[in-house]
Enzyme design. Structure first.
Site, mmCIF file in Angstrom:
data_model
loop_
_atom_site.group_PDB
_atom_site.id
_atom_site.type_symbol
_atom_site.label_atom_id
_atom_site.label_comp_id
_atom_site.label_asym_id
_atom_site.label_seq_id
_atom_site.Cartn_x
_atom_site.Cartn_y
_atom_site.Cartn_z
ATOM 1 N N ASP A 376 -69.482 144.113 15.815
ATOM 2 C CA ASP A 376 -70.685 144.294 16.397
ATOM 3 C C ASP A 376 -71.704 143.012 16.334
ATOM 4 O OD1 ASP A 376 -72.516 147.233 16.386
ATOM 5 O OD2 ASP A 376 -73.832 145.633 15.266
ATOM 6 N N TYR A 525 -82.369 143.911 17.758
ATOM 7 C CA TYR A 525 -82.093 144.112 18.956
ATOM 8 C C TYR A 525 -82.887 143.853 20.434
ATOM 9 C CZ TYR A 525 -78.492 147.323 17.611
ATOM 10 O OH TYR A 525 -77.198 148.001 17.253
ATOM 11 N N HIS A 582 -65.206 151.540 15.066
ATOM 12 C CA HIS A 582 -66.259 150.573 15.221
ATOM 13 C C HIS A 582 -66.422 149.898 13.769
ATOM 14 C CE1 HIS A 582 -69.608 148.668 16.682
ATOM 15 N NE2 HIS A 582 -70.410 148.644 15.753
#
Length: 606
Positions: A376, A525, A582
């Site tokens: 990630d 983000y 993930h």
């Protein structure tokens, strides 16, 4: 039909007259035309011509083409000229004078052979007479010796330009990310030297903290789900009630705090903010084998706790049946703004800024060389570390690959790879994970809604999550369902307890809750993607250190080996993992540990 070599409206003749002069030079002693009326082969005003290898013909071959760009331009100009010219005289032709042009200025031209501009001030006895002008070009200087090889010079010039472009691109790709002076603490940077001490840290809790949590849980309002929706609309509220009930009545946060503290925790101030990390050394390092420092970095919505199951496999592999030759001491920091690391106080803190802080952290711990691993955001931070300090990073291992979204090769291979897999290096497993493309694109669209919110207005949704523990749990745990396996979308419980325990999942939630880090974690983000995807310098740069990639089948976006090599030219380990998604270290710690050991062993073997 009456053929006249010099008739301007005769479109079958596609070469300028001075191109015939080149043929003269090419075949000395065998003239391409009879310039002199008394010479053999002359049959009047260009009605018939002596052509080498063809004998006497009434027109030049149709295959005759202009030999240079200038001739082509000149020929096109003759074709479209507004001049009322009908005849052009060749040297030695004793015919009448050419018909004047209605606008002589339109007939001005430059010979591409001799580069002379015809004008009224220049004349000679053996030249081509232009219509509408007495200006004459001098065939005696039609072409110098060096121009016979002009086409070679043009090729060399083109090759040089191509090489120059390639060199510039390669130099840009070999650039390192620069370490800059930065300050992320409150206010302006002080003039005094920053405290570089490393302080022990311990996770703690209190009765007031737990009491406040319970009060907020008790005030939760649930909305019943639609019939037969399972996890299609997000976290199913029927199963959410079960999770909340366990959280409120059975989950023991104090016990989990003890588990968190089983590894040594530390804090140190770097660039104005406190950085939290755990540092685990082998208890029984093998004799004769060097312990390798490994920096492991988490992502969102994870935390340093993701690595608690894989740490013993790496620091004490022999006790767990793994290769005892590959022993690591593991450093797991919290990304600034996550967990127990202080959040930046200024805008602009992205993965490059985090990479710079971690480079300083490893230097402060005394490591001149180390390995990095992440998934990630951790994958991108590790990539930036390798771009910033390639001489220090001995190898980078990732389980998620960030690629340049503007790469035409990737786009083209995705479009054509299903029909021509061999052309793009796709294996059978790659085709299974990439196609049908419509299904994959739909999955990305379905799972990326959170990203659009957090990349634009993170504080808005963060305000709700920071004040409602049940909302925070639903928001984060939904990712641990569908990102682990997209098929869990069709289960009533989202498949959460197939790979994780509720204690592990709620411990991760509690780290976000007690540290109030959900908003700064979402801002990450905005800082990285707020200006667009792939617009930052590092996204175009390659990574020139040994690299390894674990390709888990249920990762959000599959990355074939051929794609990974575009970013990592020194990729020396690529593994199609048998299972997992993930959260690799959290889901499949044994598989990931084995692949890390294999990767490091490959580097050592070289």
């Amino acid at each position: 039909m009456h053929w006249n070599l010099f008739t301007w409206r005769n479109y079958s003749f596609q070469a300028p007259l001075h191109f015939l002069a080149l043929l003269e030079r090419a075949w000395p002693g065998s003239p391409s035309h009879a310039a002199d009326p008394s010479a053999p082969g002359y049959r009047g005003r260009a009605r018939n011509w002596a052509w080498p290898g063809l004998g006497v013909v009434d027109r030049p071959p149709r295959s005759l083409k202009p030999s240079c760009r200038g001739e082509q331009r000149l020929w096109r100009r003759w074709r479209v000229s507004a001049c009322a010219c009908s005849v052009l005289h060749f040297p030695g032709d004793t015919g009448t004078s050419p018909v004047p042009a209605s606008d002589p200025s339109q007939c001005a031209w430059r010979c591409c052979i001799c580069q002379e501009v015809c004008s009224r001030s220049r004349s000679c006895s053996a030249a081509v007479t232009l219509p509408g002008s007495s200006g004459l070009c001098q065939p005696a200087t039609l072409r110098s010796n060096w121009t016979n090889y002009m086409w070679l010079l043009q090729i060399f010039a083109l090759l040089f330009v191509v090489y120059l472009i390639y060199w510039l691109i390669d130099r840009m790709n070999n650039e390192k990310l620069e370490m800059k002076d930065a300050w992320w603490g409150p206010g302006s940077k002080p003039s005094t030297r920053e405290d570089e001490s490393i302080r022990p840290f311990k996770v703690e809790t209190s009765e007031e903290e737990i009491k406040d949590l319970y009060q907020r849980i008790d005030l939760t309002r649930f909305t019943p789900p639609l019939e037969d929706t399972r996890f299609h609309y997000g976290f199913n509220s029927n199963y959410l009630k079960k999770v909340v009930s366990y959280w409120r009545n059975q989950f023991d946060w104090k016990k989990q705090v003890e588990i968190l503290n089983k590894y040594p925790h530390f804090k140190t101030k770097i660039e104005g903010i406190d950085i939290h990390f755990i540092h685990v050394k082998p208890t029984k390092p093998p004799a004769g084998h060097k312990v390798k420092p490994l920096l492991m970095i988490h992502g969102w919505p994870g935390s340093f706790y993701e690595f608690y199951k894989i740490i013993p496999l790496l620091t004490d592999p022999e006790s767990h049946g793994l290769n005892y030759n590959q022993v690591f001491e593991v450093i797991c920091p919290s990304i600034p703004g996550y967990g127990f690391s202080e959040a930046p106080h200024k805008q602009g803190f992205n993965t490059v800024a985090a990479a710079q802080i971690y480079c300083k952290l490893m230097s402060r711990l005394g490591f001149q060389e180390f390995f990095v691993q992440g998934g990630d955001w951790g994958s991108l931070i590790c990539t930036n570390i390798a771009q910033m300090a390639p001489s220090q990073v001995k190898g980078i291992h990732i389980n998620m690959c960030f690629l340049d979204s503007s790469n035409l090769y990737i786009f083209g291979s995705l479009l054509l790879g299903r029909w021509f897999p061999w052309l793009f290096g796709f294996r059978k497993r790659d085709l299974e994970l990439l196609y049908p493309a419509k299904k994959i694109l739909h999955s990305i669209f379905r799972e990326s809604g959170y990203m659009h919110i957090q990349s634009t207005k993170p504080d808005t949704v963060g305000c709700a999550l920071n004040n409602c523990p049940v909302g925070l749990a639903a928001y984060i745990l939904e990712k641990f369902s569908t990102w682990t396996n997209p098929e869990y979308l069709y289960l009533e419980d989202g498949g959460l307890e197939k790979k994780f325990t509720l204690d592990d999942l709620l411990t991760n939630i509690m780290i976000y809750w007690v540290t109030r880090s959900i908003i700064p974690s979402q801002r990450f983000y905005k800082e990285n993607m707020g200006q667009g995807i792939g617009v930052q310098k590092h996204s175009k740069m390659k990574v020139f250190v040994p690299a390894g990639l674990s390709a888990f089948p249920y990762e959000l976006v599959h990355c074939p080996e051929s794609w990974a090599r575009k970013k990592f030219p020194y990729l020396c380990s690529y593994t199609h993992m048998a299972q997992g998604g993930h959260f690799a270290a959290f889901e499949e710690p044994l598989l990931l540990a084995e692949d890390i050991q294999k990767f490091v062993g490959t580097i050592k073997g070289k």
